[in-house]
Motif scaffolding. Structure first.
Motif, short mmCIF file in Angstrom:
data_model
loop_
_atom_site.label_atom_id
_atom_site.label_comp_id
_atom_site.label_asym_id
_atom_site.label_seq_id
_atom_site.Cartn_x
_atom_site.Cartn_y
_atom_site.Cartn_z
N ALA A 159 1.19 -0.88 0.53
CA ALA A 159 0.13 -0.39 -0.10
C ALA A 159 0.80 1.14 0.09
O ALA A 159 0.02 1.95 -1.03
CB ALA A 159 -0.99 0.26 0.90
N LEU A 160 2.16 1.34 1.08
CA LEU A 160 2.41 2.17 1.24
C LEU A 160 3.19 2.65 -0.57
O LEU A 160 3.53 3.89 -0.72
CB LEU A 160 4.01 2.28 1.70
CG LEU A 160 3.78 2.56 3.26
CD1 LEU A 160 4.26 2.33 4.23
CD2 LEU A 160 2.94 3.46 3.57
N HIS A 161 3.65 1.83 -1.07
CA HIS A 161 4.14 1.91 -2.63
C HIS A 161 3.35 2.63 -3.96
O HIS A 161 3.82 3.22 -4.52
CB HIS A 161 5.15 -0.16 -2.75
CG HIS A 161 6.67 0.31 -2.70
ND1 HIS A 161 6.68 -0.21 -1.62
CD2 HIS A 161 7.51 0.90 -3.25
CE1 HIS A 161 8.10 -0.70 -0.64
NE2 HIS A 161 8.24 0.28 -1.95
N GLU A 162 2.13 1.63 -3.63
CA GLU A 162 0.87 2.35 -4.12
C GLU A 162 0.80 3.55 -4.13
O GLU A 162 0.13 4.46 -5.36
CB GLU A 162 0.12 1.75 -4.37
CG GLU A 162 -0.82 1.84 -4.82
CD GLU A 162 -0.66 1.79 -6.84
OE1 GLU A 162 -1.46 2.40 -7.39
OE2 GLU A 162 0.10 0.77 -6.70
N VAL A 163 0.83 4.32 -2.91
CA VAL A 163 0.84 5.99 -2.46
C VAL A 163 1.31 6.51 -3.11
O VAL A 163 1.08 7.35 -3.44
CB VAL A 163 0.59 5.88 -1.36
CG1 VAL A 163 0.66 7.20 -0.83
CG2 VAL A 163 -0.61 5.17 -0.80
N LEU A 164 3.08 6.12 -3.28
CA LEU A 164 3.95 7.04 -3.74
C LEU A 164 4.17 6.96 -5.19
O LEU A 164 3.97 7.84 -5.92
CB LEU A 164 6.09 6.19 -3.50
CG LEU A 164 5.97 6.16 -2.13
CD1 LEU A 164 7.45 5.92 -1.69
CD2 LEU A 164 6.39 7.88 -1.70
N ARG A 165 3.19 5.76 -5.83
CA ARG A 165 3.16 6.23 -7.05
C ARG A 165 2.39 7.10 -7.52
O ARG A 165 2.29 7.57 -8.76
CB ARG A 165 3.49 4.81 -8.02
CG ARG A 165 4.48 3.18 -7.82
CD ARG A 165 4.45 2.57 -8.16
NE ARG A 165 3.16 1.30 -7.94
CZ ARG A 165 4.27 0.73 -6.66
NH1 ARG A 165 5.18 0.04 -6.90
NH2 ARG A 165 2.89 -0.22 -6.12
N ALA A 166 1.22 6.82 -7.15
CA ALA A 166 0.09 7.36 -7.66
C ALA A 166 0.03 8.51 -7.43
O ALA A 166 -0.20 9.55 -8.06
CB ALA A 166 -1.06 7.14 -7.19
N GLY A 167 0.69 9.18 -5.98
CA GLY A 167 1.30 10.66 -5.45
C GLY A 167 2.31 11.05 -6.41
O GLY A 167 1.55 12.64 -6.96
N ALA A 168 2.77 10.70 -7.85
CA ALA A 168 3.98 11.30 -7.88
C ALA A 168 3.35 11.27 -9.88
O ALA A 168 3.66 12.40 -9.78
CB ALA A 168 5.15 9.64 -8.42
N ALA A 169 2.74 10.79 -9.65
CA ALA A 169 1.82 10.60 -10.99
C ALA A 169 0.94 12.07 -11.01
O ALA A 169 0.77 12.45 -11.78
CB ALA A 169 1.27 9.36 -11.22
N VAL B 246 7.70 8.15 1.86
CA VAL B 246 6.84 7.32 2.95
C VAL B 246 7.17 7.45 4.38
O VAL B 246 7.99 6.80 4.29
CB VAL B 246 5.30 7.06 2.57
CG1 VAL B 246 4.67 6.32 2.96
CG2 VAL B 246 4.90 7.63 0.96
N VAL B 247 6.65 8.16 5.03
CA VAL B 247 7.37 8.03 6.65
C VAL B 247 6.19 7.44 7.03
O VAL B 247 5.24 8.50 7.50
CB VAL B 247 7.73 9.31 7.49
CG1 VAL B 247 8.62 8.83 8.74
CG2 VAL B 247 9.40 9.46 6.50
N LEU B 248 6.52 6.40 8.06
CA LEU B 248 5.44 5.82 8.80
C LEU B 248 4.98 5.53 9.81
O LEU B 248 5.98 5.06 10.48
CB LEU B 248 4.81 4.59 8.11
CG LEU B 248 3.71 3.78 9.07
CD1 LEU B 248 2.25 3.78 8.14
CD2 LEU B 248 3.41 2.05 8.16
#
Length: 504
Positions: free
Chosen positions: A115-125, A134-136
């Motif tokens: 989920a964290l990797h997906e948040v990064l990819r989507a936000g970058a797009a 992402v710092v959890l």
């Protein structure tokens, strides 16, 4: 009111005001067209720069300039206001479609790391960046705390962590007293006055010149962490991009909160199960021991035990309690503790041990059944006496033979009014390993039981000679061969236990 002879009937002034004073998604929700618009053939304003849910963002990450406003139409030009409205509606619908696709991809993630990797990819797009992190760090302090990067190696994240926390975007967000807040925008880091020297050095070393950071926080979920996206050149997202990524991160925070709660529950279950199992295996002359255990997400009732007995003997046991979750883990702990007591009192008679265990289970937990295998070993004589209740037979692995021990067929504990089955005695040769296991090893293969047994036998027969002196290596080889491609680590309702004893 302008009378537009098309199927789109909108108050132009109200719609334009809505665009300027509310988010595009809110405006489209309030001022949706009544009917389906006619074919939209006029040139469209560009979508949010950098948004493409199917194509990776471009390497050049400078935020594009805002689209130039369309020239005002001449008074009385037919259809011009309607075309402008249709273009804007088309852009809003496109943004909503993109958000829907990105949130759908996020919803399909089932573990925190994915989920964290997906948040990064989507936000970058959405913001037109190429890298980020992402710092959890949940505000309740219960963890887990972790940092995940996009386009940043572990060493790069290490360099960023050397920057004083108060000088970083994520540090300022995480140290705020309030859960939510405004984003941290640095359009040109290297030209900022007062930038921490270490931050300037790291930015130059890693090659980023701007950053945009958002808190991962909502009122319901609280503060979970912060997300930072890095630009290669001075840049910042435009207002439309900020609005879209803000909507996305609010949804992402709620999804991450659900995964966090699930992960904490799994961690507690695993911790309890591990505490109920032997913290370490005993050292007994003449035999080497190794154990491997894989548990499902809910925790299960598979267990093992190895305990030294009087006169240099050794008791080995594996078993499985029906069910899963906390109740099965608790029942497993009670069953294992009872077996240890019976083994100390009458371990030389495995049938008596299992008979007592069956009686206890039937009286105290009549709605539950269990399988178990108990072996009384005399390492000095290389002699083993064992009895099993509904359990799979042990496997002997050696240079000259790989074979299952012939045991009598017996029902599981708690299934019959009175359990009793004859014991079996056998003697392993020097250097041979006796492998005890639970049925989860066979069930996880997905094959019928005859094929699963054949797969297990083939894996044991194929143990390389170089590792036959190490029971731990033998157990690992069997586990990874019977359950290839990560099946041994995948989430499953079936627990797996292996207990290997190599006799010298």
């Amino acid at each position: 009111m302008l009378d537009i002879p098309s199927s789109v009937r909108v108050d132009v002034e109200t719609l334009l005001a809505a665009q300027n004073h509310m988010g595009v998604c809110d405006a489209i929700e309030q001022y949706a067209p009544v009917g389906k618009p006619d074919a939209m053939t006029a040139p469209h304003f560009p979508k949010v720069a950098g948004i493409d849910s199917t194509v990776p963002p471009p390497a050049h990450t400078v935020a594009p300039a805002s689209p130039a406003p369309a020239p005002p139409s001449s008074a009385g030009a037919p259809g011009a206001p309607g075309a402008l409205i249709q273009d804007r509606l088309a852009g809003w619908v496109s943004d909503l479609t993109t958000l829907h696709e990105l949130t759908e991809r996020l919803a399909r993630t089932a573990v925190m790391d994915d989920a964290l990797h997906e948040v990064l990819r989507a936000g970058a797009a959405l913001v037109g960046a190429r890298r980020g992190l992402v710092v959890l760090e949940p505000a309740d302090g219960l963890g887990p705390d972790t940092t995940v990067g996009l386009g940043l190696a572990r060493a790069d994240l290490g360099h960023i962590e050397t920057v004083p926390r108060g000088a970083t975007s994520y540090g300022r967000i995480l140290d705020r007293p309030d859960a939510t807040g405004e984003p941290e925008v640095h359009a040109d880091l290297l030209s900022e006055d007062g930038l921490d020297p270490r931050h300037r050095e790291v930015a130059a070393r890693l090659g980023y010149a701007a950053s945009f950071a958002l808190p991962l926080a909502t009122e319901a979920a609280g503060r979970l962490g912060a997300a930072v996206w890095l630009y290669d050149e001075p840049a910042e997202p435009v207002e439309r991009q900020r609005h879209l990524v803000g909507l996305y991160t609010r949804y992402a925070t709620e999804h991450l909160a659900r995964l966090l709660e699930l992960e904490r529950a799994r961690t507690k279950s695993r911790t309890i199960a591990e505490e109920l199992l032997p913290p370490r295996l005993p050292r007994v002359a003449g035999v080497q021991l190794a154990a491997r255990r894989r548990t499902g997400p809910r925790g299960g009732g598979d267990w093992y035990d190895a305990l030294p007995l009087p006169e240099g003997a050794l008791g080995l046991a594996v078993g499985s309690v029906t069910g899963s979750g906390a109740s099965a883990v608790a029942a497993m702990g009670r069953l294992r503790a009872s077996l240890r007591a019976y083994a100390v009192m009458e371990g030389e008679d495995p049938v008596a041990v299992l008979s007592d265990l069956e009686l206890l289970l039937r009286l105290t937990e009549p709605a539950r059944s269990a399988t178990a295998l108990f072996a009384y070993c005399e390492p000095a004589l290389r002699k083993i006496v064992l009895a099993g209740a509904g359990h799979s037979p042990p496997l002997v692995i050696g240079e000259r033979r790989t074979e299952f021990v012939e045991t009598s067929l017996s029902a599981p504990l708690g299934m019959l009014a009175c359990w009793e089955a004859p014991s079996v005695e056998f003697s392993p040769e020097p250097g041979e390993t006796v492998l005890l296991y639970t049925d989860g090893l066979l069930h996880r293969t997905g094959d019928p039981m005859d094929r699963a047994f054949a797969r297990l036998h083939a894996a044991a027969a194929g143990v390389p000679r170089t590792i036959r002196d190490d029971p731990g290596a033998i157990a690992d080889h069997v586990l990874h061969t019977v359950l290839p491609d990560g099946l041994d680590a995948a989430d499953s309702d079936e627990d797996v236990v292996l207990l290997a004893a190599r006799f010298e």
